[in-house]
Design a protein around this motif. Structure first.
Motif, PDB file in Angstrom:
ATOM      1  N   MET A   1      -4.943   5.908 -10.093  1.00 39.36           N
ATOM      2  CA  MET A   1      -4.327   5.994  -8.874  1.00 39.36           C
ATOM      3  C   MET A   1      -3.575   7.571  -8.873  1.00 39.36           C
ATOM      4  N   ARG A   2      -3.599   8.315  -7.130  1.00 41.68           N
ATOM      5  CA  ARG A   2      -3.195  10.106  -7.399  1.00 41.68           C
ATOM      6  C   ARG A   2      -1.469   9.788  -7.225  1.00 41.68           C
ATOM      7  N   GLU A  78      -0.882   9.466  -3.389  1.00 47.96           N
ATOM      8  CA  GLU A  78      -0.819   8.007  -2.680  1.00 47.96           C
ATOM      9  C   GLU A  78       0.025   7.698  -3.008  1.00 47.96           C
ATOM     10  N   VAL A  79       0.873   7.952  -4.088  1.00 43.85           N
ATOM     11  CA  VAL A  79       2.641   7.438  -3.859  1.00 43.85           C
ATOM     12  C   VAL A  79       3.350   9.507  -4.986  1.00 43.85           C
ATOM     13  N   ILE A  80       4.202   9.559  -4.381  1.00 43.06           N
ATOM     14  CA  ILE A  80       5.032  10.018  -4.499  1.00 43.06           C
ATOM     15  C   ILE A  80       6.593  10.586  -4.689  1.00 43.06           C
ATOM     16  N   THR A 115       1.459   6.858   3.139  1.00 47.57           N
ATOM     17  CA  THR A 115       1.978   7.386   1.360  1.00 47.57           C
ATOM     18  C   THR A 115       3.187   6.548   0.808  1.00 47.57           C
ATOM     19  N   ILE A 116       3.192   6.569  -0.224  1.00 50.03           N
ATOM     20  CA  ILE A 116       4.641   5.667  -0.826  1.00 50.03           C
ATOM     21  C   ILE A 116       5.197   6.690  -1.621  1.00 50.03           C
ATOM     22  N   ILE A 117       6.922   6.658  -1.310  1.00 50.28           N
ATOM     23  CA  ILE A 117       7.952   7.985  -1.230  1.00 50.28           C
ATOM     24  C   ILE A 117       8.730   7.109  -2.335  1.00 50.28           C
ATOM     25  N   LYS A 181       1.527  -1.360  -4.543  1.00 50.48           N
ATOM     26  CA  LYS A 181       1.618  -0.377  -4.912  1.00 50.48           C
ATOM     27  C   LYS A 181       2.030  -0.544  -6.028  1.00 50.48           C
ATOM     28  N   LEU A 182       3.086  -0.427  -5.949  1.00 49.06           N
ATOM     29  CA  LEU A 182       3.719   0.175  -7.480  1.00 49.06           C
ATOM     30  C   LEU A 182       3.598  -1.087  -8.511  1.00 49.06           C
TER      31      LEU A 182
END
Length: 444
Positions: A1-2, A78-80, A115-117, A181-182
């Motif tokens: 995952m990025r 993908e996740v920040i 995108t997931i913040i 996702k997390l």
């Protein structure tokens, strides 16, 4: 995952390195150019056992990189994860300026839809909703995103172990997509996951730190009472800790808590409570007890000697706890300041935190390169941080170097039976004084 982690302070760097270690492609982003340059060259910006080695390995294997450019950091993520600082304002509230700057920069530079913040910084309840508004206000209408709260529970000095052997992973979100996702992000860690609302996740962090701070202040108050009643805090804490409802952790009497979390988070929670017209009397007392406890050793020295003016003292241990160079809210700073007010000649020693203290006190105090050098020709020594090399020092060797030895131990490093064998006065926390040097009994 990025994954992109914004902020390369304690939480951000450890998080980024550990996520890379479990196989993710991680970019750590920070606006501090000097810090980024050092990280790119393989030098950790914080002292944390084992971290630099893991960081370098993942850099070589191309899973971990560092940048100061939001465009590079955000466009493919993908996740920040936001892991910037939330320092205290003068009134004790959390300063969210770094959070807001990060959110607005994410909005401008994010290119990927959905995108997931994730907020990993410790923030007041309701902050994630504000982050959502800050991002939405600048994000192009063609893009959508999800938000989540994912508090950290890392202890400085054992952060890598805490990451991979954590008690729980808290994911607070209203989005099923973000939750899944997390959960996938953290799956290799194989830890229990608790899904909550965003507000509950924000509160869990504050509540956890406030409870641990309360436990520390409680045992210190019991220790102070033990001194007056003739009980031994070590025995009392052992008996308490055998109760499964209480447990043995955080029952070590001493001179209070410090660091980047407990002081800041307890003050912030009191402020948060006040904003909703709830007076948190218990937590206010915890803070007051800790403030008094940090200077307990100086009070003991004054009681023991009557006057300490022009005496020579060694201060052993400067960081707020062992295995870190962090001196934020460290008891050592209060002790040094109080001793200077009493016109004491001070020499300090710490394995890793000397330079940080030097930047504060300069030539007002002196600096040693070893425990033995620090105590040489001194009238008294103050043990502030229980570094292993201090705890394992041979008392006979230490006092041999001192003028007329008196040791004030703020961490109860030594067994009283061992101190009785050495010609010195040994005064600790919550235990009877051992007076082999003089017949004077200190009045506390």
């Amino acid at each position: 995952m990025r994954v992109t982690v914004i902020g390369t302070g304690y939480v951000g760097l450890v998080t980024g390195v550990c996520l890379a270690e479990i196989g993710h492609e991680v970019v750590c982003l920070d606006i501090d150019e000097k810090k980024i340059t050092a990280l790119q060259q393989g030098f950790s910006s914080i002292y944390e056992p084992g971290l630099e080695e893991v960081m370098q390995r993942n850099q070589m294997e191309n899973r971990l990189s560092f940048t100061g450019d939001y465009t590079v950091g955000c466009k493919e993520a993908e996740v920040i994860i936001i892991a910037v600082g939330t320092p205290s304002n003068p009134d004790g509230s959390a300063n969210l300026s770094f959070i807001k700057d990060a959110a607005e920069n994410i909005a401008v530079n994010m290119k990927r839809n959905h995108t997931i913040i994730v907020t990993k910084s410790t923030v007041p309840v309701g902050t994630n909703q504000r982050i959502k508004q800050w991002i939405a206000g600048r994000l192009p209408l063609s893009l959508d995103f999800e938000i989540a709260s994912n508090p950290e529970f890392l202890r400085e000095g054992s952060a890598i172990e805490d990451t991979f052997q954590t008690d729980r992973i808290i994911i607070g979100t209203d989005s099923e997509v973000a939750a899944k996702k997390l959960m996938n992000l953290y799956e290799p860690i194989n830890a229990p996951v608790l899904l909550t609302s965003i507000q509950s996740a924000e509160m869990i962090k504050y509540a956890s730190n406030a409870f641990l701070a309360t436990k520390i202040s409680f045992i210190n108050e019991i220790a102070n009472l033990c001194e007056k009643l003739g009980a031994d805090i070590g025995e009392v804490a052992a008996g308490m800790g055998m109760d499964k409802r209480i447990g043995p952790l955080f029952l070590q009497a001493g001179i209070g808590y410090g660091g980047s979390c407990f002081p800041k988070d307890t003050s912030a929670l009191v402020q948060i409570s006040g904003e909703v017209e709830h007076r948190f009397d218990l937590l206010e007392s915890v803070i007051n007890v800790n403030s008094r406890q940090q200077v307990k050793l100086v009070q003991k020295a004054l009681a023991h000697f009557g006057s300490i003016k022009n005496k020579k003292a060694a201060v052993l241990g400067l960081s707020f706890k062992p295995n870190t160079d962090d001196i934020r809210e460290a008891a050592s700073l209060e002790v040094i300041e109080k001793l200077l007010q009493q016109q004491v000649d001070i020499v300090v020693y710490d394995p890793v935190a000397i330079q940080s203290v030097r930047s504060i006190f300069g030539d007002r105090i002196s600096y040693a390169s070893s425990v033995e050098e620090a105590v040489r020709k001194k009238d008294m020594a103050f043990i502030i941080t229980e570094w292993e090399e201090i705890k394992t020092s041979q008392l006979e060797n230490l006092v041999r170097e001192m003028n007329d030895p008196v040791i004030f131990d703020g961490r109860n490093c030594f067994d009283l039976r061992e101190t009785e064998k050495v010609k010195m006065d040994y005064i600790s926390i919550g235990r009877r004084p051992v007076l082999n040097r003089s017949a004077k009994i200190p009045i506390i």
